[in-house]
Design a protein around this motif. Structure first.
Motif, mmCIF file in Angstrom:
data_model
loop_
_atom_site.group_PDB
_atom_site.id
_atom_site.type_symbol
_atom_site.label_atom_id
_atom_site.label_comp_id
_atom_site.label_asym_id
_atom_site.label_seq_id
_atom_site.Cartn_x
_atom_site.Cartn_y
_atom_site.Cartn_z
ATOM 1 N N GLU A 127 6.199 -30.574 18.147
ATOM 2 C CA GLU A 127 7.038 -30.879 16.813
ATOM 3 C C GLU A 127 6.068 -30.629 15.860
ATOM 4 O OE1 GLU A 127 8.579 -34.827 16.962
ATOM 5 O OE2 GLU A 127 10.377 -34.345 17.924
ATOM 6 N N ASN A 128 4.645 -31.122 15.822
ATOM 7 C CA ASN A 128 3.828 -30.823 14.902
ATOM 8 C C ASN A 128 3.377 -29.288 14.861
ATOM 9 O OD1 ASN A 128 3.454 -33.693 14.309
ATOM 10 N ND2 ASN A 128 1.550 -33.878 15.788
ATOM 11 N N ASP A 129 3.261 -28.746 16.102
ATOM 12 C CA ASP A 129 3.034 -27.181 15.881
ATOM 13 C C ASP A 129 4.242 -26.680 15.275
ATOM 14 O OD1 ASP A 129 0.557 -27.635 17.062
ATOM 15 O OD2 ASP A 129 1.425 -27.182 19.190
ATOM 16 N N ALA A 130 5.400 -26.968 15.488
ATOM 17 C CA ALA A 130 6.764 -26.345 15.022
ATOM 18 C C ALA A 130 6.462 -26.436 13.631
ATOM 19 C CB ALA A 130 7.795 -27.001 15.567
ATOM 20 N N GLU A 131 6.070 -27.774 12.957
ATOM 21 C CA GLU A 131 6.128 -28.043 11.681
ATOM 22 C C GLU A 131 5.031 -27.178 10.885
ATOM 23 O OE1 GLU A 131 7.271 -29.427 7.925
ATOM 24 O OE2 GLU A 131 8.490 -29.838 10.093
ATOM 25 N N THR A 132 3.834 -26.923 11.753
ATOM 26 C CA THR A 132 2.871 -26.305 11.140
ATOM 27 C C THR A 132 3.307 -24.832 10.906
ATOM 28 O OG1 THR A 132 1.201 -27.861 12.004
ATOM 29 C CG2 THR A 132 0.587 -25.720 11.364
ATOM 30 N N CYS A 133 3.942 -24.270 12.040
ATOM 31 C CA CYS A 133 4.578 -22.841 12.098
ATOM 32 C C CYS A 133 5.462 -22.645 11.019
ATOM 33 C CB CYS A 133 5.005 -22.727 13.443
ATOM 34 S SG CYS A 133 5.558 -20.908 13.620
ATOM 35 N N LYS A 134 6.405 -23.871 10.750
ATOM 36 C CA LYS A 134 7.493 -23.575 9.850
ATOM 37 C C LYS A 134 6.757 -23.458 8.417
ATOM 38 C CE LYS A 134 11.630 -25.763 8.051
ATOM 39 N NZ LYS A 134 12.245 -27.086 8.267
ATOM 40 N N ARG A 135 5.758 -24.339 8.054
ATOM 41 C CA ARG A 135 5.011 -24.510 6.805
ATOM 42 C C ARG A 135 4.369 -22.999 6.654
ATOM 43 N NH1 ARG A 135 3.436 -29.768 8.034
ATOM 44 N NH2 ARG A 135 1.463 -28.822 8.432
ATOM 45 N N LYS A 136 3.678 -22.607 7.587
ATOM 46 C CA LYS A 136 3.291 -21.083 7.617
ATOM 47 C C LYS A 136 4.279 -19.858 7.286
ATOM 48 C CE LYS A 136 -0.875 -21.986 10.583
ATOM 49 N NZ LYS A 136 -1.682 -21.737 11.729
ATOM 50 N N MET A 137 5.157 -20.202 8.108
ATOM 51 C CA MET A 137 6.245 -19.244 7.962
ATOM 52 C C MET A 137 6.795 -19.113 6.510
ATOM 53 S SD MET A 137 8.234 -19.157 11.422
ATOM 54 C CE MET A 137 9.737 -18.247 10.805
ATOM 55 N N GLN A 138 7.083 -20.449 5.997
ATOM 56 C CA GLN A 138 7.406 -20.552 4.682
ATOM 57 C C GLN A 138 6.500 -19.888 3.645
ATOM 58 O OE1 GLN A 138 8.280 -24.623 4.129
ATOM 59 N NE2 GLN A 138 10.357 -24.552 5.109
ATOM 60 N N ALA A 139 5.178 -20.260 3.862
ATOM 61 C CA ALA A 139 4.199 -19.668 2.874
ATOM 62 C C ALA A 139 4.184 -18.291 2.932
ATOM 63 C CB ALA A 139 2.558 -20.386 3.328
ATOM 64 N N ALA A 140 4.054 -17.705 4.242
ATOM 65 C CA ALA A 140 3.899 -16.275 4.276
ATOM 66 C C ALA A 140 5.354 -15.733 3.588
ATOM 67 C CB ALA A 140 4.109 -15.915 5.836
ATOM 68 N N SER A 141 6.761 -16.391 3.718
ATOM 69 C CA SER A 141 7.759 -15.889 3.210
ATOM 70 C C SER A 141 7.663 -15.681 1.624
ATOM 71 C CB SER A 141 9.114 -16.536 3.536
ATOM 72 O OG SER A 141 9.127 -16.393 4.839
ATOM 73 N N ALA A 142 7.144 -16.935 1.185
ATOM 74 C CA ALA A 142 6.810 -16.954 -0.178
ATOM 75 C C ALA A 142 5.665 -16.009 -0.706
ATOM 76 C CB ALA A 142 6.480 -18.179 -0.731
ATOM 77 N N LEU A 143 4.816 -15.614 0.078
ATOM 78 C CA LEU A 143 3.703 -14.637 -0.392
ATOM 79 C C LEU A 143 4.325 -13.350 -0.299
ATOM 80 C CD1 LEU A 143 0.772 -14.161 -1.027
ATOM 81 C CD2 LEU A 143 0.335 -13.973 1.600
ATOM 82 N N ILE A 144 4.995 -13.130 0.772
ATOM 83 C CA ILE A 144 5.855 -11.956 0.902
ATOM 84 C C ILE A 144 6.656 -11.670 -0.277
ATOM 85 C CG2 ILE A 144 7.438 -10.442 2.223
ATOM 86 C CD1 ILE A 144 6.026 -11.434 4.756
ATOM 87 N N ASP A 145 7.472 -12.462 -0.683
ATOM 88 C CA ASP A 145 8.435 -12.359 -1.786
ATOM 89 C C ASP A 145 7.676 -12.185 -3.248
ATOM 90 O OD1 ASP A 145 10.490 -12.818 -0.067
ATOM 91 O OD2 ASP A 145 10.738 -15.008 -0.218
#
Length: 257
Positions: free
Chosen positions: A104-122
């Motif tokens: 769950e922690n890894d998934a949450e970390t991955c989710k935050r990274k994905m959100q940050a990456a998506s925000a960065l890409i946007d």
């Protein structure tokens, strides 16, 4: 073999006044012992009659206790076995819960990274046009690099002794014409200063006393980047002051003539 009838038969003797241990001793020692023994047996019979049921009950209860203890031991053994199984299952459960928490922690970390990456890409999507344009400009700069380097090296090697007007004459009217004649690509709006030095260095030179006009900055570039030792014609001593301040940390030694 003593029973109620036997006790009843001897009771009249016990009620006689002379049926005592003292009177028996007067008659005969053996008689006294027998007398005392009969009295003790009657007392024993009376006590034993109450004790026998208690003994029988004790034996019965001890049998029950033995059975109960055996059942208890069996139950305790089963309990220990089940407890051991429970401990193993609990250990597996704890390990599974820890793994679940880690996932769950890894998934949450991955989710935050994905959100940050998506925000960065946007956020950077708007830069795509500029990057594409810059990429094209870089390709064009690479093609013009040979001509630009020729102009810069020519400036460093030959323009030092001349004033601003003659330097512009050499760069714009003579050398650029030669480059066009030989079909060597170069930047039409080439800025010698920005090509050879960055703005922070220029700001540092200004703090050290170098004037901010183009001619002085070009002179500073020639002094610091040309391969030959510079000769400064410096009637206002601005160049001398700048060189002293610039090389102060390097323990510059000045000889006055």
């Amino acid at each position: 073999t003593i029973n109620d009838e036997t006790v009843e038969l001897v009771q009249p003797y016990f009620e006689m006044e002379d049926y005592t241990l003292q009177q028996g001793k007067k008659v005969c020692g053996n008689v006294a012992g027998l007398l005392s023994w009969t009295q003790a047996m009657v007392v024993f019979y009376g006590v034993n009659r109450e004790v026998l049921p208690l003994k029988a009950n004790l034996a019965k209860q001890e049998g029950r206790l033995k059975i109960a203890n055996a059942e208890k031991d069996k139950a305790q053994a089963e309990l220990d076995e089940k407890q051991a199984e429970l401990d193993k299952v609990q250990a597996k459960f704890d390990a599974a819960m820890k793994e679940k928490l880690d996932l769950e922690n890894d998934a949450e970390t991955c989710k935050r990274k994905m959100q940050a990456a998506s925000a960065l890409i946007d956020g950077l999507s708007g830069e795509k046009v500029r990057w594409t344009q810059q990429s094209k400009e870089f390709k064009s700069q690479i093609k013009r690099l040979v001509g630009d380097i020729l102009l810069c090296t020519g400036f460093l090697s030959y323009c030092g002794p001349f004033n601003q007007d003659f330097r512009n004459l050499l760069l714009k009217d003579l050398w650029e014409t030669e480059l066009r004649a030989h079909k060597i690509p170069f930047s039409e709006d080439l800025n010698i200063i920005s090509m050879l030095v960055d703005q922070p260095t220029i700001s540092e030179w200004n703090l050290q006393g170098l004037p901010g006009d183009h001619l002085s900055i070009q002179n500073g570039i020639i002094v610091t980047k040309a391969s030959r030792y510079p000769l400064l014609v410096d009637p206002q001593t601005q160049g001398k002051a700048w060189v002293k301040n610039k090389e102060q940390d390097n323990e510059l030694q000045v000889n006055s003539v």
